[in-house]
Design an enzyme around this catalytic site. Structure first.
Site, mmCIF file in Angstrom:
data_model
loop_
_atom_site.group_PDB
_atom_site.id
_atom_site.type_symbol
_atom_site.label_atom_id
_atom_site.label_comp_id
_atom_site.label_asym_id
_atom_site.label_seq_id
_atom_site.Cartn_x
_atom_site.Cartn_y
_atom_site.Cartn_z
ATOM 1 N N ASN A 202 43.844 37.613 40.942
ATOM 2 C CA ASN A 202 42.946 36.965 41.879
ATOM 3 C C ASN A 202 43.311 35.495 42.058
ATOM 4 O O ASN A 202 44.415 35.347 41.542
ATOM 5 C CB ASN A 202 41.679 36.844 41.225
ATOM 6 C CG ASN A 202 41.617 36.093 39.762
ATOM 7 O OD1 ASN A 202 42.460 35.150 39.621
ATOM 8 N ND2 ASN A 202 40.771 36.631 38.728
ATOM 9 N N GLU A 205 44.420 33.293 39.030
ATOM 10 C CA GLU A 205 45.499 33.878 38.278
ATOM 11 C C GLU A 205 46.751 33.660 39.072
ATOM 12 O O GLU A 205 47.525 33.163 38.538
ATOM 13 C CB GLU A 205 45.429 35.344 38.186
ATOM 14 C CG GLU A 205 44.251 35.670 37.030
ATOM 15 C CD GLU A 205 43.947 37.101 37.152
ATOM 16 O OE1 GLU A 205 42.869 37.592 36.091
ATOM 17 O OE2 GLU A 205 44.081 37.929 38.037
ATOM 18 N N ASP A 270 38.371 45.232 37.830
ATOM 19 C CA ASP A 270 38.417 46.572 37.463
ATOM 20 C C ASP A 270 38.154 47.644 38.371
ATOM 21 O O ASP A 270 38.873 48.576 38.522
ATOM 22 C CB ASP A 270 37.617 46.823 36.133
ATOM 23 C CG ASP A 270 37.727 46.034 35.012
ATOM 24 O OD1 ASP A 270 38.982 45.353 35.103
ATOM 25 O OD2 ASP A 270 36.772 45.855 34.267
#
Length: 322
Positions: A202, A205, A270
């Site tokens: 993301n 990150e 996820d």
């Protein structure tokens, strides 16, 4: 109609033969729901009278749950404690048809994230976690190598809890076996994921690794350099309200965010990586799979807590025709 036609292929009889192996940090998500009617006299905090409790699969286990929700077979590797929470995780895996390859570590407790919800708002999250012991991780690596041949796609779900200290070796083994490897990364050292097929960071990150960017052009240069340095086939940047961007050697695909209210972003990553894996396992090009993964992420953020997306939600037009 293009993606509807491709989804028909995904739900064909051959689809049941596809299996995804998920390895990573496994945890139990606990939710305590209650009413908030007053402030504590002991401290300026709300008092929650708990009325309902839920337990859900979290971390890498939520990735596996998202995969089976879209119809593929899934096996889950990770480490849990020899405790009640570990038993609960195994029970949930069995309930949802996920094959458990979990290792029990008697020296630690299972990772738990406890969320207290009052009036549909998360008031506090309490984390219980310990890192796996070295011997358990060695045994896990041997088991991973033994399971590779039966898998079509491998996902590494890294929450930086200690289960993927051998991820570099595991990626190399999977790629040498000819498997597609998707990684949801964590931390500031992405070199450990070198050689993977697809990395799905993301924004926060990615910024830890490449620094800030001040234009799309600068972001493209930095993202493509990282992709090349790590020998990745593609890098998928998830950008919240800005949608997603897929960087490959030959093109850049920008997918705008779905216009829907964001209720809870827990587990959205996820859902995205699981959807990408399912689509790619069934032969869909990454450039097309990212459109569907973006749709799945947009649906799941409209739900409370870690959640999944059904085939009917993902392909409503097709569902209406059947």
């Amino acid at each position: 109609m293009k993606h509807v036609e491709q989804s028909e292929q995904i739900m064909s009889s051959d689809q049941k033969k596809k299996r995804i192996l998920i390895a990573g940090d496994v945890m139990l998500d606990r939710y305590w729901f209650g009413e908030v009617n007053r402030i504590s006299p002991e401290a300026p905090v709300p008092i929650v009278r708990v009325e309902r409790r839920e337990e859900r699969l979290g971390g890498a286990a939520n990735v596996a749950l998202n995969a089976v929700a879209l119809g593929v077979g899934a096996g889950l590797m990770g480490v849990i404690g020899d405790d009640e929470a570990g038993n609960t995780i195994n029970g949930l895996l069995d309930k949802f048809g996920i094959t458990s390859y979990l290792s029990r570590d008697t020296q630690i407790s299972t990772i738990i994230k406890l969320r207290v919800i009052g009036r549909q708002q998360q008031l506090i999250r309490i984390d219980f976690e310990e890192r796996p012991t070295e011997q358990i991780l060695k045994d896990k690596l041997n088991r991973f190598n033994a399971l590779l041949s039966a898998s079509d796609v491998v996902i590494f779900s890294d929450y930086a809890k200690g289960s993927l200290v051998n991820v570099t070796t595991m990626i190399e083994a999977a790629r040498n076996a000819g498997k597609l490897v998707l990684v949801d990364p964590k931390g500031s050292d992405f070199a450990r994921y070198a050689g993977a097929t697809l990395l799905t960071p993301n924004k926060s990150e990615l910024k830890q690794v490449i620094g800030e960017w001040y234009s799309e052009e600068e972001l493209t240069v930095k993202a493509q350099k990282l992709r090349q340095d790590l020998r990745l086939e593609a890098l998928l940047l998830t950008r919240s309200e800005e949608g997603m961007t897929l960087y490959t050697e030959n093109d850049i695909v920008n997918v705008p965010a779905m216009a829907r209210e964001v209720f809870d972003v827990s587990g959205a990553g996820d859902t995205v990586i699981a959807t990408m894996a399912v689509m790619m396992a069934n032969g869909m090009r990454m450039q097309d799979a990212v459109v569907i993964a973006n749709r799945a992420g947009g649906i799941v953020v409209g739900k409370l807590g870690t959640a999944t997306v059904s085939h009917e939600e993902l392909f409503p037009v097709e569902a209406a025709l059947t």
